[in-house]
Design a protein around this motif. Structure first.
Motif, PDB file in Angstrom:
ATOM      1  N   LEU A 151     -51.630 124.552  20.480  1.00 46.63           N
ATOM      2  CA  LEU A 151     -52.953 124.745  19.915  1.00 46.63           C
ATOM      3  C   LEU A 151     -53.242 126.239  19.798  1.00 46.63           C
ATOM      4  CD1 LEU A 151     -54.974 122.035  21.864  1.00 46.63           C
ATOM      5  CD2 LEU A 151     -53.848 121.846  19.638  1.00 46.63           C
ATOM      6  N   ASN A 152     -53.229 126.743  18.599  1.00 45.06           N
ATOM      7  CA  ASN A 152     -53.640 128.115  18.312  1.00 45.06           C
ATOM      8  C   ASN A 152     -54.859 127.995  17.392  1.00 45.06           C
ATOM      9  OD1 ASN A 152     -53.757 130.859  18.154  1.00 45.06           O
ATOM     10  ND2 ASN A 152     -52.124 131.037  16.623  1.00 45.06           N
ATOM     11  N   ILE A 153     -55.983 127.566  17.981  1.00 42.40           N
ATOM     12  CA  ILE A 153     -57.105 127.093  17.186  1.00 42.40           C
ATOM     13  C   ILE A 153     -57.934 128.252  16.672  1.00 42.40           C
ATOM     14  CG2 ILE A 153     -59.231 125.729  17.241  1.00 42.40           C
ATOM     15  CD1 ILE A 153     -57.947 123.994  19.350  1.00 42.40           C
ATOM     16  N   GLU A 154     -58.119 128.267  15.383  1.00 40.13           N
ATOM     17  CA  GLU A 154     -59.020 129.219  14.757  1.00 40.13           C
ATOM     18  C   GLU A 154     -60.429 128.627  14.645  1.00 40.13           C
ATOM     19  OE1 GLU A 154     -57.301 130.291  11.080  1.00 40.13           O
ATOM     20  OE2 GLU A 154     -55.607 131.363  11.974  1.00 40.13           O
ATOM     21  N   ASP A 155     -60.506 127.334  14.388  1.00 39.95           N
ATOM     22  CA  ASP A 155     -61.806 126.647  14.388  1.00 39.95           C
ATOM     23  C   ASP A 155     -61.582 125.142  14.616  1.00 39.95           C
ATOM     24  OD1 ASP A 155     -62.098 125.194  11.513  1.00 39.95           O
ATOM     25  OD2 ASP A 155     -60.957 127.066  11.316  1.00 39.95           O
ATOM     26  N   TYR A 156     -62.637 124.490  15.099  1.00 41.76           N
ATOM     27  CA  TYR A 156     -62.587 123.048  15.335  1.00 41.76           C
ATOM     28  C   TYR A 156     -64.004 122.504  15.182  1.00 41.76           C
ATOM     29  CZ  TYR A 156     -64.593 123.948  19.938  1.00 41.76           C
ATOM     30  OH  TYR A 156     -65.418 124.339  20.955  1.00 41.76           O
ATOM     31  N   ALA A 157     -64.107 121.181  14.992  1.00 41.48           N
ATOM     32  CA  ALA A 157     -65.432 120.565  14.832  1.00 41.48           C
ATOM     33  C   ALA A 157     -65.355 119.104  15.234  1.00 41.48           C
ATOM     34  CB  ALA A 157     -65.914 120.692  13.399  1.00 41.48           C
ATOM     35  N   ILE A 158     -66.443 118.649  15.882  1.00 41.20           N
ATOM     36  CA  ILE A 158     -66.642 117.234  16.206  1.00 41.20           C
ATOM     37  C   ILE A 158     -67.978 116.834  15.601  1.00 41.20           C
ATOM     38  CG2 ILE A 158     -66.909 115.536  18.056  1.00 41.20           C
ATOM     39  CD1 ILE A 158     -65.383 117.451  19.883  1.00 41.20           C
TER      40      ILE A 158
END
Length: 897
Positions: A151-158
């Motif tokens: 996981l090299n997360i730049e953005d996420y959303a729930i």
């Protein structure tokens, strides 16, 4: 130039075509990749409907979307759903899709979750249903390095999601709905920042104490992530609980055995409007134009370890002084508001948490209300010490605060009360540990509701509190035309108000006028009474009541019945009402009732013993439907009745007996009774068939009989009545539908059976003849409104006539015998001079005749003479003397049919 543009256009077209076609080419590879990752990563059953690949939606990255993902646990949470997600998508570089096995794990840049339902649970043994990651030794050594995600997360959303968390060990419940959460940052560095935005409705309870109740929460948080030390520091954080703004700072660090927390928070402003902002909008409405004065400050510190045995120390304070508010559309102002409250824990032991509400005061008009309360031991046997002193005008509540009450309220409540108790004392009815002192009074209280026909007006009520006892000193109320005056004692008022305990007490109720219709809603015949449930639901006796009620009512009106001087006791418990020796004056007599009504089942049942003394028969069988069904013919009777009735059955929705269900028996005794057969079809039909009886003169005094009823039919035990010198026996049965099948046997003396019969009796002139009677049966069928009567008088009169003729013949024969003897000088033998009888003297004729009229032996003077054994001596005489007396033919007697 045109050629370059053409080549460029063709190239772009080829790229677009490839972007469109490629997902179909690699679809199978993507599905295998996802399936392999899941199988090698979790101990759970994972299902999904489809996996799709797109190069256009997130270009230049590839997008992988999993539809209808569902994760179901293995033991010890077998078949429980951990999570279900409508769609789960990943964005990653296109080159990540074409990595070979030896080129390292796949790197995911973005994650998007839509419409997730997540259920996190820790059972009482400490097992967590979300602990489904496979341990290192369970991972295939050949796939450990070749497959997986980084996981090299730049953005996420729930988005549009729901989260439920339940810890059975600590009894902690968290329910988050309408969750929208997004964040951006990176997890690849040892120290990084995560910028998040969250919005949701939150309900939080700890050990059955609810601290948040569907409160709207917003949070903008900038978080420093120290992944190496598992420390998360909050910077520049602002949140909203409902509309109350809060700023907080501090950190949460994961340590061995728990978490170390150090967080401080406060509201940045100090206006009292911030207090109104804490209240959910559904109750506080729009507060933008509300006039306020005074201050309001909330601040707190949470510091310490969260482990299985400890919680952080707490120091949370809420303070407001000399505040007020007024809504622009309402006439009243709430002023002199003082709040001083604290939630504290100084030891870290969860049992030492307490609420200290030192002050909660306010004033509306001239009515002041003051209170304070201390609640300790929140998580176990809660201890409460409260003081209330004030006046509250209920009508002013809606004039000062925009609350919508379901039912109209008015009246004045005055309270001066101190209460000190622990919850265990309430649950176990340990009244010696419940210390109440003071009183509550209510004046001019008016309550109206769709559940009651008329408003309830309580003119005065006073309740006094003493340790272990609550006394209802007086209660005066009216509703409709009904008046109530009650006193009594209540044993566990706090248990009833604060827990699920039943209301226990003993009450005395006096009423001058009680109308049952004042407590019954109007509607069709199947409409239930005094309730807000669906029309098809029957009335239920309240399950929360465990009371003894002594009743003394001068007049009770139910439908068309008026009962006077009603007295008795009513025991209510377990949805059952038990009537004990309830007496009343009714229909000119006395009524006594004992029995019960049970509403625990869907269909209410009853079992009742009724004693009736000196009842007016005509009125009783006219006004009481049940009695009319038991004996429809009785309504033509005039006089008095004593009866004992035992019956059971089921009740309809309006609490009246369902006649088809009734079974039982009755004993009845008629007193000073006569018959009024006018306009009674059954008596009209009997009179047309039986001319010898006048029902107007029938006397039923002292008649006793027994009835049995079951399955809709009433069986009458045989009983006898007399009409002049006619004996009458009645037996049979009838139905509640008025059908009948009765036999009435009349033992009728011969003199009532017509002129010819009477002339024949007069001719015979024998006292024994006057005693002869014959049975005549009348069979009653059809219905009481349309009866059918069948009698057989002809055969009875014929048999009687035959008997009378035979008696006359015998009388004539006996007279003939005497004449013959006199004619022949036969006196039974010559007497000697000394007075003895000489049977051997006299003529042979005399001896033969003597033998004929003797025992029936053949004449002794000629033993060898032939005899006719078929003829008796009397028949011989009839043959010999028949011509002498002649045989006149008699006309058949006739009788009026």
């Amino acid at each position: 130039m045109k050629k370059i543009l053409k080549i460029t256009g063709i190239s772009l077209l080829i790229i677009v075509i490839l972007l469109l076609v490629a997902p179909f080419i690699f679809q199978s590879q993507i599905k295998d990749m996802v399936r392999n990752f899941i199988n090698n990563s979790v101990n759970a059953n994972v299902e999904f409907a489809d996996v799709s690949l797109s190069f256009l939606s997130s270009f230049p990255q590839a997008n992988v979307t999993v539809d209808d993902l569902k994760i179901t646990n293995f033991e010890p949470f077998k078949d429980e759903t951990l999570a279900s997600v409508k769609s789960l998508s990943f964005d990653m570089s296109i080159k990540e899709l074409f990595k070979k096995a030896d080129e390292g794990p796949i790197v995911v840049n973005s994650i998007y979750i839509n419409e997730a339902l997540i259920n996190l649970k820790i059972n009482k043994f400490g097992d967590a249903n979300y602990d489904i990651t496979k341990t290192k030794e369970n991972i295939d050594i050949n796939t450990e390095k070749s497959e997986g995600f980084t996981l090299n997360i730049e953005d996420y959303a729930i988005t549009k999601s729901v989260l439920t968390y339940l810890d059975e060990g600590s009894n902690t419940k968290l329910h988050v709905t309408e969750l929208d959460h997004s964040g951006s940052g990176t997890f690849s560095e040892s120290v990084s920042k995560l910028n998040t935005k969250s919005e949701a409705n939150v309900t939080l309870s700890l050990d059955n104490t609810e601290y948040l109740s569907n409160n709207s929460v917003k949070l903008d948080a900038l978080i420093d992530l120290d992944l190496k030390n598992s420390k998360y520091t909050f910077k520049e954080n602002k949140g909203l609980i409902n509309d109350l703004p809060l700023e907080f700072s501090g950190y949460v660090q994961l340590v061995e055995g728990g978490q170390n927390i150090d967080i401080a928070f406060e509201n940045p402003g100090s206006s009292f409007k911030d207090f109104l902002a804490v209240i959910p909008k559904v109750y506080s409405k729009n507060i933008s134009d509300v006039e306020t004065s005074g201050n309001f400050k909330v601040s707190g510190k949470i510091k310490g370890l969260v482990t299985e045995k400890t919680i952080p120390t707490l120091d949370i304070n809420i303070v407001s002084n000399n505040a007020s508010f007024k809504y622009p559309d309402l006439p009243k102002r709430v002023e002199n508001i003082s709040i001083n409250a604290a939630i504290k824990n100084t030891t870290g032991n969860v049992d030492d948490t307490f609420l200290d509400l030192k002050t909660l005061n306010f004033k509306i008009d001239e009515d002041e209300f003051k209170s304070s309360v201390v609640i300790k031991n929140l998580t176990k046997n809660m201890l409460v010490n409260a003081n209330i002193d004030g006046v509250l005008n209920l009508a002013n509540i809606t004039k000062a605060y925009p609350v919508t009450l379901k039912n109209e309220l008015s009246g004045i409540i005055k309270t001066k009360l101190n209460t000190n108790f622990d919850m265990n004392a309430i649950e176990t009815n340990a009244y010696d540990r419940i210390k109440n002192n003071g009183n509550i009074s209510v004046n001019d209280f008016v309550f109206s509701s769709v559940d009651i026909v008329n408003p309830l007006n309580i003119s005065q009520a006073n309740v006094s509190f003493k340790p272990g006892t609550v006394t209802l000193e007086n209660f005066k109320a009216t509703t409709g035309k009904t008046d109530l005056n009650a006193t009594g004692t209540i044993n566990n008022l706090l248990g009833f108000l604060l827990s699920d305990k039943k209301l226990k007490g003993d009450f005395n109720v006096i009423s001058n006028n009680f109308l049952v219709s004042d407590f019954m809603v109007e509607g069709g015949s199947d409409r239930p009474v005094n309730q807000s449930t669906e029309p098809n639901d029957a009335l239920k006796i309240p399950a929360f009541m465990d009371c003894s009620i002594t009743v003394d009512a001068k007049t009770v009106v139910y439908d068309n019945l008026t009962l006077t001087n009603v007295k008795g006791k009513l025991l209510i418990k377990d949805e059952t009402a038990n009537l004990q020796n309830v007496t009343s004056d009714l229909l000119g007599g006395k009524l006594n009732m004992t029995g019960l009504v049970d509403t625990k089942s869907k269909t209410p049942t009853f079992n009742m013993d009724l004693g009736m003394s000196n009842f007016d028969i005509s009125q009783s069988f006219k006004d009481l439907d049940m009695l009319e069904n038991l004996a429809p013919i009785a309504k033509v009777l005039q006089g008095k009745l004593n009866s004992a009735i035992t019956l059971s059955g089921t009740l309809g929705d309006d609490f009246t007996p369902l006649m088809s269900s009734i079974s039982g028996g009755a004993l009845a005794e008629l007193l000073t009774t006569k018959v009024e057969p006018k306009n009674a079809p059954l008596f009209d039909a009997l009179t047309s068939k039986l001319s010898f009886i006048d029902f107007d003169k029938l006397d039923l005094k002292d008649l006793k009989t027994a009835l049995k009823f079951e399955n809709g039919r009433v069986t009458l035990s045989p009983f006898n009545i007399n009409y002049k010198d006619i004996d009458v026996t009645v037996a049979g049965n009838h139905g509640f539908d008025k059908s009948m099948d009765y036999n009435v046997i009349f033992n009728v003396p011969a003199k009532y059976l017509g002129g010819e019969v009477n002339r024949l009796i007069g001719k015979i002139n024998d006292n024994e003849v006057n005693k002869i009677s014959i049975p005549i049966t009348a069979n009653l069928t059809g219905s009481f409104t349309s009866p059918k009567v069948q009698t057989d008088l002809t055969s009875g009169v014929k048999n009687l006539t035959t008997q009378l003729i035979e008696i006359e013949k015998q009388k004539l024969l006996n007279n003939g015998k005497d004449k013959i003897k006199d004619l022949l000088g036969i006196n039974g033998g010559n007497q000697t001079t000394n007075g003895s009888t000489n049977t051997q003297t006299g003529s042979p004729v005399k001896n033969v005749i003597n033998d004929i009229f003797s025992s029936g032996n053949t004449p002794s003077t000629n033993p060898s003479a032939p005899t006719d054994s078929t003829k008796q001596p009397v028949n011989v005489v009839k043959d010999v003397l028949g011509g002498l007396f002649g045989k006149s033919k008699k006309k058949k007697d006739t009788i009026k049919q």
